[in-house]
Structure formats: C-alpha cells, structure tokens
Design an enzyme around this catalytic site. Structure first.
Site, PDB file in Angstrom:
ATOM      1  N   ASP A 163      16.052  23.871 -11.835  1.00 22.99           N
ATOM      2  CA  ASP A 163      17.332  23.224 -12.146  1.00 22.99           C
ATOM      3  C   ASP A 163      17.245  21.700 -12.141  1.00 22.99           C
ATOM      4  O   ASP A 163      16.234  21.127 -11.737  1.00 22.99           O
ATOM      5  CB  ASP A 163      18.412  23.701 -11.156  1.00 22.99           C
ATOM      6  CG  ASP A 163      17.922  23.708  -9.713  1.00 22.99           C
ATOM      7  OD1 ASP A 163      16.915  23.044  -9.425  1.00 22.99           O
ATOM      8  OD2 ASP A 163      18.551  24.373  -8.880  1.00 22.99           O
ATOM      9  N   ASN A 199      25.446  28.794   0.965  1.00 18.15           N
ATOM     10  CA  ASN A 199      26.435  29.712   0.374  1.00 18.15           C
ATOM     11  C   ASN A 199      25.753  30.861  -0.379  1.00 18.15           C
ATOM     12  O   ASN A 199      26.398  31.612  -1.078  1.00 18.15           O
ATOM     13  CB  ASN A 199      27.375  28.949  -0.574  1.00 18.15           C
ATOM     14  CG  ASN A 199      26.624  28.293  -1.731  1.00 18.15           C
ATOM     15  OD1 ASN A 199      25.413  28.464  -1.869  1.00 18.15           O
ATOM     16  ND2 ASN A 199      27.345  27.569  -2.565  1.00 18.15           N
ATOM     17  N   HIS A 259      23.425  30.496  -2.736  1.00 12.00           N
ATOM     18  CA  HIS A 259      22.987  30.229  -4.112  1.00 12.00           C
ATOM     19  C   HIS A 259      21.469  30.259  -4.224  1.00 12.00           C
ATOM     20  O   HIS A 259      20.748  29.990  -3.262  1.00 12.00           O
ATOM     21  CB  HIS A 259      23.590  28.930  -4.676  1.00 12.00           C
ATOM     22  CG  HIS A 259      23.009  27.659  -4.158  1.00 12.00           C
ATOM     23  ND1 HIS A 259      23.652  26.447  -4.283  1.00 12.00           N
ATOM     24  CD2 HIS A 259      21.842  27.375  -3.534  1.00 12.00           C
ATOM     25  CE1 HIS A 259      22.901  25.499  -3.766  1.00 12.00           C
ATOM     26  NE2 HIS A 259      21.807  26.028  -3.301  1.00 12.00           N
ATOM     27  N   GLU A 276      25.781  29.349  -8.337  1.00 14.76           N
ATOM     28  CA  GLU A 276      26.727  29.317  -7.232  1.00 14.76           C
ATOM     29  C   GLU A 276      27.510  30.636  -7.134  1.00 14.76           C
ATOM     30  O   GLU A 276      27.552  31.404  -8.107  1.00 14.76           O
ATOM     31  CB  GLU A 276      27.731  28.168  -7.464  1.00 14.76           C
ATOM     32  CG  GLU A 276      27.093  26.790  -7.568  1.00 14.76           C
ATOM     33  CD  GLU A 276      26.662  26.227  -6.211  1.00 14.76           C
ATOM     34  OE1 GLU A 276      26.349  26.990  -5.282  1.00 14.76           O
ATOM     35  OE2 GLU A 276      26.625  24.987  -6.111  1.00 14.76           O
TER      36      GLU A 276
HETATM   37  P1  PGA Z   1      17.560  22.946   0.948  1.00 11.78           P
HETATM   38  O1  PGA Z   1      18.245  23.553  -0.331  1.00 11.78           O
HETATM   39  O2  PGA Z   1      16.116  23.319   0.848  1.00 11.78           O
HETATM   40  O3  PGA Z   1      17.750  21.454   0.818  1.00 11.78           O
HETATM   41  O4  PGA Z   1      18.232  23.539   2.123  1.00 11.78           O
HETATM   42  C1  PGA Z   1      17.983  24.865  -0.673  1.00 11.78           C
HETATM   43  C2  PGA Z   1      18.856  25.246  -1.832  1.00 11.78           C
HETATM   44  O5  PGA Z   1      19.968  24.704  -1.944  1.00 11.78           O
HETATM   45  O6  PGA Z   1      18.433  26.088  -2.632  1.00 11.78           O
END
Ligand code: PGA
Length: 251
Positions: free
Chosen positions: A68, A137, A139, A144
């Site tokens: 992404d 959350n 995702h 999302e």
């Molecule tokens: P993070 O993000 O490694 O910064 O916790 C993970 C994600 O949002 O997929």
C-alpha cells in the site's frame, strides 16, 4: 493449517521472519516477495540487510511488491511508504530498484493507478511469500473494517483508528493522509505463502480475535482463517499472550 512461531521478543521475531524469507529466496533466486511497512517489520528488515551484507542472501533477481501507499505523499516524503522501503531496506541490499513495485500515491488518476497496479501484479505472477502486519483494528494492508472484503487494489478511506495510530509518525494528526491505495484482500489471499508478523502487547487481542474469532469484514484479518496456502504467524510473547492463554494447543 496455520503454523505459529512464538519468539522471545521483537528482535527474535524479526530474525525468525527474516530467516523464513531468506530460506525462500535462497531456494528460488527470482522469488516474488510481498512487503509491508509500519513499525513491525523494521527488525526483520534490519536482519535481512545484515544477512545480505554477510552474503547469506542476495536480492539480485528478486522482485518485490508492496501492499500500500498513502494518497497524496510524494515518494520523497519521509512518511511515504516508498521512502520507508528505500530507507529501511532497498538502499542497503542488492535489489534492482526496477524490480521493486509500490502503488503510486500521487498519480493524476487514482482509479487508473489501481488498474495499473493490478496489471503489475498480474504480470509479475504469483507472490511467493507475502509479509503482513496487522492493525489494531484488524486491518491487513490498508483494508479497513468494512461491510465487505475488497478483491483488488483499491482506494480506501483510512479509519479513525488507523489515522490515530499512524499520527505518531507525523507532526500532527491533521498531517496524516485520509486516503490510501491498497492491495485488495482477494489479491493477498492469492499469495503462495503468508507470513503474518505481530509484536507487542497491543496486538495480542486483535491477533487472537482475527485468528480464532468470527470471520467478518469488520475484522479484515479474520479472512486469513479461510486462506488455503501455507501461513506462518510469527510473533513475540507479548503479541501471543492471548493465544497462549486461550489456545495453548496451537503453540
Ligand atoms: P505497525 O502497523 O507495524 O506500525 O503496528 C501494522 C499495520 O498497521 O498493518
């Protein structure tokens, strides 16, 4: 069948994930690797850099695809994922920059960019191993919580929870982009292997809920329970704490 590897801490988890990637690349020098951003893969990338410097692994013929990118950030912006990948991995290893693919967050036409990225993925063929982090959350990539699972690369509105979580990297919350371009869940599930990496206590609940709870687009990672390929979940003790408590049999 999901395999779980519980490491002592985030350093050991990162090394373990790096070794799994190295093994795949060493057995297929032109492997297609799917990469992720965020804090979680930093230790893994540092280990891959070290292994490359020690000639334990070469990315010379490897192709990489990222999950992404934020909409609106130039690749030179220090919070863009293009910048993240360059600074934390690509510039330290022997990968050919022409073989690294990331969605373009500053195209003139976002929908055409989704098509372009889908075509890139199609042309490259199957991803041999896809690295995934997990959001608080649930995702995966920037898919999302929603009322449906996305299939292909698409434009997504970031949830309030993601904006809050990622505001730690920006001067203020207002600077966090509100939209992103993200590989769809349908695409992710087409990878031959998935390595889900999670570290830290704050991921413990969502990790357990995703892998053992109800399968629902409200928790995008829960779809991984239906994944048919080879999946390895690598985490540290903190991220695994709820799984250790409620599902010790899997470890
Ligand atoms: P993070 O993000 O490694 O910064 O916790 C993970 C994600 O949002 O997929």
């Amino acid at each position: 069948m999901i395999k779980y590897i519980c490491a002592k801490d985030e350093y050991e988890a990162g090394s373990c994930a790096a070794r799994i990637f190295a093994e795949i690349i060493n057995s297929k020098s032109d492997a297609v690797i799917g990469l992720a951003t965020g804090s979680t893969p930093l230790k893994m990338y540092a280990k891959l850099v070290e292994m490359c410097k020690n000639s334990e692994i070469s990315f010379k013929n490897v192709i990489s695809v990222n999950l992404d990118e934020y909409i609106g950030l130039q690749p030179s912006h220090d919070q863009s994922y293009a910048y993240f990948m360059r600074e934390n991995l690509f510039k330290h290893i022997d990968i050919n920059p022409d073989n690294t693919f990331i969605p373009n967050g500053v195209s003139q036409d976002d929908l055409s960019e989704c098509d372009r990225y889908n075509n890139v993925l199609e042309k490259i063929g199957g991803v041999d191993v896809q690295l995934l982090g997990i959001g608080h959350n649930g995702h995966i990539a920037f898919n999302e919580p929603n009322s449906f699972f996305t299939k292909d690369t698409s434009i997504v509105d970031l949830s309030e929870s993601t904006i809050n979580a990622n505001s730690r990297f920006f001067i203020s919350k207002n600077d966090v982009p509100r939209r992103a371009i993200s590989m769809g869940i349908g695409r992710i599930l087409r990878s031959k292997r998935i390595l889900l990496l999670a570290t830290g206590e704050s991921k413990a609940k969502i990790l357990e809920e995703s892998l053992f709870g109800r399968i629902t687009p409200q928790i995008p990672a829960s779809i991984l329970q239906f994944y048919q390929g080879e999946m390895i979940v690598v985490g540290d003790k903190a991220a695994f704490s709820e799984i250790i408590k409620n599902h010790p049999e899997v470890l």
